[in-house]
Design an enzyme around this catalytic site. Structure first.
Site, short mmCIF file in Angstrom:
data_model
loop_
_atom_site.label_atom_id
_atom_site.label_comp_id
_atom_site.label_asym_id
_atom_site.label_seq_id
_atom_site.Cartn_x
_atom_site.Cartn_y
_atom_site.Cartn_z
N ILE A 444 0.81 -1.22 0.00
CA ILE A 444 0.00 0.00 0.00
C ILE A 444 0.85 1.26 0.00
CG2 ILE A 444 -1.90 1.20 1.16
CD1 ILE A 444 -2.53 -1.56 -0.15
N GLU A 497 8.60 5.34 1.75
CA GLU A 497 8.16 6.55 2.45
C GLU A 497 8.97 6.85 3.71
OE1 GLU A 497 3.90 6.63 2.95
OE2 GLU A 497 3.54 5.80 0.96
N ASP A 502 4.25 11.18 8.44
CA ASP A 502 2.81 10.89 8.42
C ASP A 502 2.32 11.20 7.01
OD1 ASP A 502 0.07 10.67 10.03
OD2 ASP A 502 -0.08 12.43 8.73
N TYR A 525 -5.68 5.12 17.09
CA TYR A 525 -6.14 3.84 17.63
C TYR A 525 -5.07 3.30 18.56
CZ TYR A 525 -3.00 1.56 14.27
OH TYR A 525 -1.89 1.16 13.56
N ARG A 528 -1.38 4.36 18.80
CA ARG A 528 -1.04 5.11 17.60
C ARG A 528 -1.58 6.53 17.71
NH1 ARG A 528 1.49 6.98 13.22
NH2 ARG A 528 0.30 7.00 11.30
N HIS A 708 -2.55 -4.08 11.21
CA HIS A 708 -2.63 -3.42 12.51
C HIS A 708 -2.30 -4.37 13.65
CE1 HIS A 708 -5.00 -0.80 9.87
NE2 HIS A 708 -4.57 0.17 10.65
N CYS A 740 -3.16 -2.40 4.39
CA CYS A 740 -2.80 -1.00 4.58
C CYS A 740 -1.28 -0.87 4.57
CB CYS A 740 -3.40 -0.50 5.90
SG CYS A 740 -3.63 1.30 5.98
#
Length: 770
Positions: A444, A497, A502, A525, A528, A708, A740
């Protein structure tokens, strides 16, 4: 005149320096004991209550603290612990954190995935979705809120427990796999556990309980929910000596108000920021003996409140209530969605900007000022004048408006919103240009942000690394990432990245109209946290943002495309604190033009695949269906404005995560992206239902595993999921990818997971050919 009290619905739990994040992550890493986690959290709660009390609030909320998520806490408290976690220790935190994050521990033969995660209404906060089985039983499993009430009481605070209400708990839950009953059908057996909990709170000395029922802000089936609320609150209201504040937020109560006002509760909270349209009807329908809690201070944005304007609203309520029950001045919702305090920004932001902003601590003071002004304006007259000056400063500042930006957006015609050819024609050209295999694999976007990456970034910002040294470090990390992806056989690569903190902050730092805080963290979450940019004025792109990095990354891969990675206009909007002096659609359009310029420049630099992520497009959907069409029209438009400036040969990707897609699938199709990657693994393949209902003819990559959680999915697990997808998606349109980005994961688990994913795609190609 009614008496006026002051309070807030909840406070950010992370701490002024993200102390809770450090405690929890230290516990997960084995560096903090469970006792140290509990003691550190107790200290943090005490600091937060003392801060609130220092501003003179009548009551402080307790029970709003959580190690991970308040919905998970509520489910755990009443024994909603699915069978797969019941082998674990539920007296401590093992089962709790397994529900939150999953648990993979070969030494004790445990491998369980986490609960599903969803967005909390239309915020960027995520909650864990409880699972209700047909045979569900409820038991009071945790007295956390009672314990925290006793803590606050022992410290001398007037405290009000906060509890997620029984109706919302069930409405936000889902049926466990293989179960057919709707969660709300279990209400009758859940109510006695709430009665038991509330009795314990009453015995501990609680006078009021804030019962959060945020589903009241949704379009509810009155035939189901009116009797459900009546059944629950008829029983809860019988507890002697205890008063209930029915609390909803994020939107108007609307048609739910007429029956909610008749419930046997002692007070009703109104979100008068997002639900201001309710006020007149509420004053008419809420009985005189019920408290009105007026949510006048915005808990979800960071602009200083116009206190004179809100004081007029408060005065209207006080005048209407006359000698009736007290009026409470409150935040519109919990301040969970605001940064902790503006104090660390002194010296970082300029004085004018500081004067425009208000974080959680400052919002507490705004609540206190309003309450004091309603009783005796002269006691806070100087504070009201100071507020009025700062509000006026923002309205008249030359920093806000850029005429050229507004004129450019206003001059566009519909050709700026259309690709040059329909998808079927583009797909043929892209297949020739890219030469991808069947079931192409990709990720992703982000790869792990290691300690080394974060350290180098910090050193660069402090001046300990020169720009050339930092660039060399990033180039090295990018090259290694590209080489590893090539090595394991991924087909469309990403640069990793490593230069980005962010996915929104990075772009905001390169755009005009944004400012950035030093410690403006909010919880997304679990542990995070994100630091949303502040959009204060018109947005434009003064220079290219990603072209040099993309060009370098593509140069590291001779025969495979490397995606240009951008964040879409809706997501930049949703994950920022946005100016409130013009329509959000106009700000989104300005961002879209900036992203469009970047897309065109990436293509000119030789980038053949460009991904414009929109994980927040569902999040921005209004809570009321009457408001859907207007939002979806402009959100689709701004995505298309951002992406339609390229040739037919350039493949445009986008990404969505953690959404109920059925409600927006028609809009997703209208985006006219060539490929979408989409969250799928934690939602029991609900995406397949949307595909079956709406159809989808472009290319799509439903996520094969949940990023996650730290657990590594097996080949067999992902292969079964991929086989199910092939029944609904033509092979030539199906991609293999994670849910993700991989930024928050460790390299060891990422490598094993992606190697397994590639193995699944390779095996599927062989099977399909055979």
């Amino acid at each position: 005149m009614s008496s006026v009290k002051s309070t807030i619905l909840g406070f950010p739990r992370m701490g002024s320096d993200r102390q809770l994040k450090k405690l929890v992550e230290g516990f997960w890493a084995g560096k903090v004991t469970e006792a140290e986690l509990a003691e550190g959290s107790k200290k943090l709660r005490a600091e937060h209550w003392a801060l609130q009390a220092s501003y003179g609030l009548t009551e402080v909320p307790v029970g709003d603290f959580s190690y991970y998520d308040q919905v998970l806490d509520a489910a755990f408290a009443v024994g909603i612990i699915p069978k797969r976690y019941q082998q674990l220790d539920s007296t401590g935190t093992q089962a709790y954190f397994a529900m939150a994050r999953g648990l993979q521990n070969k030494s004790i033969n445990v491998d369980v995935p986490s609960l599903e995660m969803k967005k909390w209404f239309d915020t960027n906060y995520h909650y864990m979705v409880p699972e209700i089985s047909d045979s569900q039983t409820f038991v009071l499993h945790s007295t956390k809120v009672v314990d925290e009430f006793n803590e606050a009481k022992a410290l001398g605070h007037a405290a009000r427990p906060v509890v997620l209400g029984p109706v919302s708990l069930l409405a936000l839950s889902k049926a466990a796999k293989g179960s057919s009953s709707k969660p709300i059908s279990h209400l009758a057996s859940l109510i006695p556990v709430y009665v038991e909990l509330f009795n314990k709170l009453a015995a501990a000395g609680a006078k009021w309980i804030q019962v959060d029922e945020p589903v009241l802000s949704l379009d509810l089936d009155a035939a189901v929910y009116e009797p459900a609320f009546s059944q629950a609150y008829t029983e809860l209201s019988k507890i002697a000596g205890l008063k209930l504040l029915l609390t909803s937020y994020f939107d108007r109560l609307g048609s739910n108000l007429s029956w909610a006002a008749t419930l046997p509760v002692h007070g009703i909270h109104l979100d008068l920021v997002r639900g201001a349209a309710d006020l007149d009807a509420a004053l008419e329908k809420i009985p005189a003996d019920k408290v009105i809690s007026a949510g006048l201070i915005n808990g979800r944005n960071i602009w200083k409140a116009n206190l004179e304007k809100q004081l007029a609203v408060l005065q209207k309520i006080v005048d209407a209530r006359k000698s009736a029950a007290p009026v409470w001045v409150n935040s519109s919702c919990s301040l969970l969605h605001s940064p902790h305090s503006l104090k660390p920004e002194a010296g970082h932001l300029d004085e004018e900007m500081l004067g425009w902003l208000s974080f959680a601590e400052e919002k507490i003071e705004e609540v206190a000022i309003l309450a004091a002004a309603a009783v005796d304006r002269t006691s806070v007259d100087s504070k009201l004048k100071s507020n009025a000056e700062k509000v006026a400063s923002r309205q008249t500042s030359a920093r806000i408006t850029r005429p050229a930006v507004q004129q450019r957006l206003a001059s566009l015609d519909r050709t700026f919103y259309e690709r040059k050819a329909p998808f079927a024609e583009r797909q043929k050209l892209q297949r020739t240009a890219l030469s991808l295999p069947l079931f192409p694999t990709t990720t992703i976007g982000s790869f792990p942000q290691t300690t080394e990456v974060r350290r180098a970034r910090a050193q660069f910002r402090k001046g300990a690394l020169s720009k050339d040294e930092y660039t060399q470090f990033l180039d090295s990390e990018t090259r290694k990432c590209i080489e590893w992806q090539n090595e394991i056989g991924l087909d469309v690569l990403v640069h990793g990245e490593f230069e980005r903190t962010d996915m929104v902050e990075f772009f905001g730092e390169h755009l005009e109209g944004f400012v950035f805080t030093k410690k403006g963290w909010v919880q997304s979450y679990g542990s995070r946290c994100v630091k949303p940019p502040v959009i204060f004025g018109d947005v434009s792109r003064p220079h290219a943002m990603t072209v040099d990095v993309a060009r370098f990354a593509q140069g590291c891969s001779k025969d495979k495309p490397v995606k240009g990675m951008l964040t879409g206009p809706v997501t930049i909007l949703q994950w920022s604190f946005v100016r409130d002096d013009q329509p959000r659609s106009q700000t989104a359009g300005q961002i879209a033009l900036a992203i469009r310029d970047e897309v065109v420049d990436l293509e000119a630099a030789g980038i053949k695949v460009i991904q414009v992520d929109e994980p927040a497009i569902r999040e921005g959907l209004p809570l009321r269906k009457a408001d859907y069409d207007a939002y979806l029209a402009w959100s689709v438009d701004v995505f298309r404005l951002a992406t339609t400036g390229v040739t037919n040969e350039t493949q445009v990707h986008t990404h969505f995560c953690y959404s109920d897609f059925n409600e927006i699938f028609t809009a997703i199709k209208s985006l006219d992206a060539d490929v979408i990657t989409i969250e799928n693994s934690k939602s029991d393949l609900k995406l397949l239902g949307a595909l079956e209902t709406h159809g989808y003819t472009a290319e799509i990559g439903p996520g094969l595993y949940d990023i996650h959680s730290p657990r590594v999915p097996s080949v067999e697990e992902m292969a079964a999921r991929f086989a199910a997808l092939q029944k609904y998606i033509p092979a030539e349109n199906l991609w293999a990818n994670p849910d993700c980005g991989l930024k928050t994961r460790g390299w060891a688990e990422v490598k094993e997971s992606l190697e397994n994913l590639v193995a699944v795609a390779v095996s599927a190609r062989k099977s399909h050919t055979a």
